[in-house]
Design a protein around this motif. Structure first.
Motif, PDB file in Angstrom:
ATOM      1  N   HIS A   1       0.881  -1.035  -0.193  1.00 41.79           N
ATOM      2  CA  HIS A   1      -0.064  -0.045  -0.170  1.00 41.79           C
ATOM      3  C   HIS A   1       1.174   1.534  -0.061  1.00 41.79           C
ATOM      4  O   HIS A   1       1.748   1.487   0.671  1.00 41.79           O
ATOM      5  CB  HIS A   1      -1.018   0.122   1.307  1.00 41.79           C
TER       6      HIS A   1
ATOM      7  N   LEU B   1       1.334   5.167   1.278  1.00 41.30           N
ATOM      8  CA  LEU B   1       1.069   5.598   1.944  1.00 41.30           C
ATOM      9  C   LEU B   1       1.507   7.032   2.020  1.00 41.30           C
ATOM     10  O   LEU B   1       1.745   7.619   3.146  1.00 41.30           O
ATOM     11  CB  LEU B   1       1.477   4.939   4.222  1.00 41.30           C
TER      12      LEU B   1
ATOM     13  N   SER C   1       3.813   0.176   2.953  1.00 37.39           N
ATOM     14  CA  SER C   1       3.441  -0.660   3.277  1.00 37.39           C
ATOM     15  C   SER C   1       3.128  -2.204   3.478  1.00 37.39           C
ATOM     16  O   SER C   1       2.710  -2.733   2.195  1.00 37.39           O
ATOM     17  CB  SER C   1       2.814  -0.253   4.102  1.00 37.39           C
ATOM     18  N   LYS C   2       3.697  -3.127   4.010  1.00 34.46           N
ATOM     19  CA  LYS C   2       3.247  -4.804   3.857  1.00 34.46           C
ATOM     20  C   LYS C   2       2.018  -5.185   4.821  1.00 34.46           C
ATOM     21  O   LYS C   2       1.701  -6.250   4.334  1.00 34.46           O
ATOM     22  CB  LYS C   2       4.561  -5.104   3.827  1.00 34.46           C
ATOM     23  N   THR C   3       1.753  -4.134   5.915  1.00 30.98           N
ATOM     24  CA  THR C   3       1.292  -4.883   6.638  1.00 30.98           C
ATOM     25  C   THR C   3      -0.182  -4.391   7.466  1.00 30.98           C
ATOM     26  O   THR C   3       0.607  -2.691   7.097  1.00 30.98           O
ATOM     27  CB  THR C   3       1.224  -5.109   8.122  1.00 30.98           C
ATOM     28  N   SER C   4      -1.005  -3.655   7.279  1.00 29.25           N
ATOM     29  CA  SER C   4      -2.671  -3.498   7.901  1.00 29.25           C
ATOM     30  C   SER C   4      -1.549  -2.535   9.297  1.00 29.25           C
ATOM     31  O   SER C   4      -2.656  -1.704   9.394  1.00 29.25           O
ATOM     32  CB  SER C   4      -3.714  -3.960   8.028  1.00 29.25           C
ATOM     33  N   ARG C   5      -1.177  -3.191  10.263  1.00 30.84           N
ATOM     34  CA  ARG C   5      -0.562  -2.481  11.547  1.00 30.84           C
ATOM     35  C   ARG C   5       0.464  -1.606  10.950  1.00 30.84           C
ATOM     36  O   ARG C   5       0.230  -0.287  11.772  1.00 30.84           O
ATOM     37  CB  ARG C   5      -0.063  -3.891  12.416  1.00 30.84           C
TER      38      ARG C   5
ATOM     39  N   THR D   1       0.529   0.554   8.452  1.00 34.67           N
ATOM     40  CA  THR D   1      -0.606   1.613   7.460  1.00 34.67           C
ATOM     41  C   THR D   1      -1.160   2.776   8.494  1.00 34.67           C
ATOM     42  O   THR D   1      -1.277   2.890   8.436  1.00 34.67           O
ATOM     43  CB  THR D   1      -1.520   0.602   6.489  1.00 34.67           C
ATOM     44  N   LYS D   2      -1.699   2.131   9.342  1.00 34.01           N
ATOM     45  CA  LYS D   2      -2.906   2.101  10.529  1.00 34.01           C
ATOM     46  C   LYS D   2      -1.427   3.281  11.386  1.00 34.01           C
ATOM     47  O   LYS D   2      -2.449   4.908  11.675  1.00 34.01           O
ATOM     48  CB  LYS D   2      -4.041   1.576  11.460  1.00 34.01           C
TER      49      LYS D   2
END
Length: 196
Positions: free
Chosen positions: A16, A18, A32-36, A38-39
């Motif tokens: 994703h 950013l 980003s590779k992870t939703s964590r 990203t958030k």
């Protein structure tokens, strides 16, 4: 292929993006590779905790350290550019940045710029409004385009928190035999020696 496709091919994972980087600009792009993550990153961006520094070459001479600049911008989607306007204009958004002079040339000035807000084409629009468009940025009033159609706008440094540890990334300047970026490298201290 676009930069996201190339990065996903390299990592073999879905990513994703950013942050934006204008097509003719250069520098850091974070994914980003992870939703964590990203958030976390987007939360820091919303709280204005991420530091984004740029180096830009503008037409004319500007001098100063930690100069604050405020405008109101509206995104003209038809023209694909930002327009400086009054704070009463519908859809106007406040745009803040600060800059310091790194080195002055005869007809140009290298500046270190720190974004306080992240508006569409913010740096390009704000300096053009001051009468100092980014070198090569004919869309915003520069006298002439660069041979490779790039503009002298470089996303130089990004600082953010990652699970309690401060991360800092710095991007080297483009290498091109006809470019002026090499002058930054020969300036004592360069961007690092310039406070904001």
């Amino acid at each position: 292929a676009d930069i996201l496709s190339l990065a996903e091919h390299y990592t073999q994972k879905p990513l994703h993006i950013l942050g934006r980087l204008d097509r003719p600009a250069s520098g850091i792009v974070i994914m980003s590779k992870t939703s964590r993550f990203t958030k976390s990153f987007l939360g820091q961006a919303k709280e204005k905790k991420i530091i984004k520094d740029y180096v830009v070459l503008v037409e004319g001479q500007l001098e100063g350290t930690g100069i604050q600049v405020k405008h109101y911008l509206v995104h003209d989607k038809k023209k694909k550019k930002s327009i400086v306007c009054s704070d009463q204009t519908p859809n106007a958004r406040k745009a803040l940045l600060s800059y310091s002079t790194i080195i002055q040339l005869d007809n140009y000035t290298f500046l270190k710029v720190r974004l306080k807000t992240g508006r569409f084409h913010q740096i390009r629009a704000q300096f053009a409004s001051l009468g100092h468009p980014v070198k090569g940025d004919v869309k915003y009033g520069a006298r002439r385009k660069n041979p490779d159609r790039s503009i002298y706008l470089h996303a130089y440094r990004l600082i953010f928190d990652d699970m309690g540890s401060q991360r800092e990334y710095v991007s080297d300047f483009p290498v091109h035999p006809q470019s002026l970026w090499h002058l930054i490298k020969s300036t004592p201290g360069g961007p690092e020696g310039t406070s904001l």
